[in-house]
Design an enzyme around this catalytic site. Structure first.
Site, mmCIF file in Angstrom:
data_model
loop_
_atom_site.group_PDB
_atom_site.id
_atom_site.type_symbol
_atom_site.label_atom_id
_atom_site.label_comp_id
_atom_site.label_asym_id
_atom_site.label_seq_id
_atom_site.Cartn_x
_atom_site.Cartn_y
_atom_site.Cartn_z
ATOM 1 N N ASP A 135 0.928 -1.224 0.158
ATOM 2 C CA ASP A 135 -0.112 0.003 -0.080
ATOM 3 C C ASP A 135 0.944 1.339 -0.070
ATOM 4 O OD1 ASP A 135 0.607 1.096 2.762
ATOM 5 O OD2 ASP A 135 -0.574 -0.768 3.559
ATOM 6 N N HIS A 138 8.713 -5.443 -1.009
ATOM 7 C CA HIS A 138 7.667 -6.468 -1.933
ATOM 8 C C HIS A 138 6.906 -5.640 -2.967
ATOM 9 C CE1 HIS A 138 7.700 -9.118 1.847
ATOM 10 N NE2 HIS A 138 9.013 -9.123 1.048
ATOM 11 N N GLY A 184 5.190 -4.161 13.411
ATOM 12 C CA GLY A 184 4.082 -4.719 12.822
ATOM 13 C C GLY A 184 4.417 -5.849 11.717
HETATM 14 P P1 OAD Z 1 1.795 -10.574 8.773
HETATM 15 O O1 OAD Z 1 0.127 -10.403 8.618
HETATM 16 O O2 OAD Z 1 2.781 -11.820 8.683
HETATM 17 O O3 OAD Z 1 2.305 -10.144 10.266
HETATM 18 C C1 OAD Z 1 1.417 -8.879 10.784
HETATM 19 C C2 OAD Z 1 1.995 -8.575 12.030
HETATM 20 O O4 OAD Z 1 1.254 -7.384 12.664
HETATM 21 C C3 OAD Z 1 1.953 -9.431 13.318
HETATM 22 O O5 OAD Z 1 3.134 -9.780 13.887
HETATM 23 C C4 OAD Z 1 1.046 -8.850 14.275
HETATM 24 O O6 OAD Z 1 1.277 -9.292 15.713
HETATM 25 C C5 OAD Z 1 1.340 -7.582 14.032
HETATM 26 N N1 OAD Z 1 0.165 -6.598 14.200
HETATM 27 C C6 OAD Z 1 -1.345 -6.858 14.128
HETATM 28 N N2 OAD Z 1 -2.033 -5.847 14.437
HETATM 29 C C7 OAD Z 1 -0.973 -4.845 14.819
HETATM 30 C C8 OAD Z 1 -1.379 -3.495 15.548
HETATM 31 N N3 OAD Z 1 -2.316 -3.128 15.388
HETATM 32 N N4 OAD Z 1 -0.410 -2.949 15.765
HETATM 33 C C9 OAD Z 1 1.171 -3.449 15.653
HETATM 34 N N5 OAD Z 1 1.263 -4.583 15.245
HETATM 35 C C10 OAD Z 1 0.097 -5.489 14.755
HETATM 36 O O7 OAD Z 1 2.429 -9.308 7.987
HETATM 37 P P2 OAD Z 1 3.837 -9.052 7.182
HETATM 38 O O8 OAD Z 1 4.766 -9.301 8.384
HETATM 39 O O9 OAD Z 1 3.754 -7.803 6.802
HETATM 40 O O10 OAD Z 1 4.470 -10.708 1.427
HETATM 41 O O11 OAD Z 1 4.006 -10.156 6.275
HETATM 42 C C11 OAD Z 1 5.190 -9.980 5.652
HETATM 43 C C12 OAD Z 1 4.830 -10.639 4.049
HETATM 44 O O12 OAD Z 1 4.000 -11.618 3.985
HETATM 45 C C13 OAD Z 1 3.845 -9.675 3.325
HETATM 46 O O13 OAD Z 1 4.558 -8.533 2.815
HETATM 47 C C14 OAD Z 1 3.379 -10.586 2.271
HETATM 48 C C15 OAD Z 1 3.101 -11.773 2.973
HETATM 49 O O14 OAD Z 1 3.172 -12.783 2.293
HETATM 50 C C16 OAD Z 1 4.273 -10.647 -0.173
HETATM 51 O O15 OAD Z 1 3.121 -10.227 -0.455
HETATM 52 C C17 OAD Z 1 5.234 -10.691 -1.006
#
Ligand code: OAD
Ligand code: ZN
Length: 236
Positions: free
Chosen positions: A89, A104, A173
């Site tokens: 985004d 990404h 996050g």
């Molecule tokens: P995830 O969905 O794996 O992780 C989300 C993280 O955000 C978790 O550690 C939650 O604990 C945390 N979280 C949730 N709500 C929150 C809030 N309100 N405040 C703070 N933290 C919060 O997302 P990513 O780690 O971004 O790849 O995932 C990594 C990649 O996996 C993405 O970029 C995507 C996906 O497959 C591609 O699209 C290539």
């Protein structure tokens, strides 16, 4: 002070974009992740995949940056801040952040597989549409890094370079499940900070546990009040 911030889906969650690991069923917005985020899925059904990203564009345009995105933009007025995001985004940019690496890729960029042309695109893309540079139809895809694909080399090299120089490395996050973003922190030489609803104090020297909108603000306040001054590299 030089600050590198790695962000993941958690920072955009309170804007209304669901995270990936939220989808316990392995579904991303009702689709199997491998069907909409892999080269094989795209080959099998390009029209459906294009439509999926058309929907994601509409979704992203319909939400707003939240207090966490804005706090990071504010921080950059006082310190050197490099954002490295795994998010596709554009909420960091819309909050005012200038230095953003999209590890990404981006929902708002397309890439022609025929001629390599990359271009900004904010609306729906139909698979039959032609590349604005070479005119080929059915050759343009979202410029997003899918599973099994490599990151753009420059994006990764710059991310490592900045992280090595950073006084503070802040991970916000992200579940840190996806390589290589999840190993970036190993390149950090000074303070390592995590902001997440669940934090791991074995890995990070400082943790802020709770929603990003609250905790990123707290972190920025701490930086501006000098809490991390001891980590600032002396100019040699
Ligand atoms: P995830 O969905 O794996 O992780 C989300 C993280 O955000 C978790 O550690 C939650 O604990 C945390 N979280 C949730 N709500 C929150 C809030 N309100 N405040 C703070 N933290 C919060 O997302 P990513 O780690 O971004 O790849 O995932 C990594 C990649 O996996 C993405 O970029 C995507 C996906 O497959 C591609 O699209 C290539
Ligand atoms: Zn082309």
């Amino acid at each position: 002070m030089k600050i590198v911030v790695l962000t993941g889906a958690g920072i955009s969650k309170e804007s209304g974009i669901p995270t990936f690991r939220d989808c316990k069923s392995g579904l991303w917005e009702n689709h199997k992740i491998e069907e909409v985020a892999s080269p094989k899925g795209f080959m099998n059904n390009p029209t459906m995949v294009q439509d999926f990203y058309n929907q994601r564009r509409i979704q992203a345009k319909g939400v707003h940056p939240n207090a966490a995105h804005f706090a990071l933009a504010e921080l950059a007025k006082h310190h050197e801040v490099q954002i490295v995001t795994q998010n596709v985004d554009d909420l960091h940019e819309r909050a005012g952040s200038k230095d953003v690496i999209h590890l990404h890729g981006s929902l708002f960029r397309m890439r022609c597989m025929q001629c390599g042309h990359k271009f900004e695109h904010h609306d729906a893309w139909y698979h039959e549409d032609i590349c604005p540079k070479c005119g080929t139809s059915r050759a343009v895809r979202p410029d997003i890094v899918w599973f099994g694909e490599c990151l753009a080399e420059n994006d990764w090299s710059w991310s490592v370079y900045h992280t090595e120089q950073a006084d503070l490395f802040v991970q916000i996050g992200t579940s840190a499940e996806v390589y290589p973003a999840n190993v970036l922190r190993h390149n950090a030489k000074r303070a390592k900070i995590e902001i997440n609803i669940e934090t791991d104090s074995r890995i990070f020297s400082h943790t802020y546990e709770g929603p990003a909108t609250i905790q990123v603000n707290q972190f920025v306040k701490d930086v501006l009040e000098g809490k991390y001054e001891a980590y600032q590299r002396k100019n040699s």
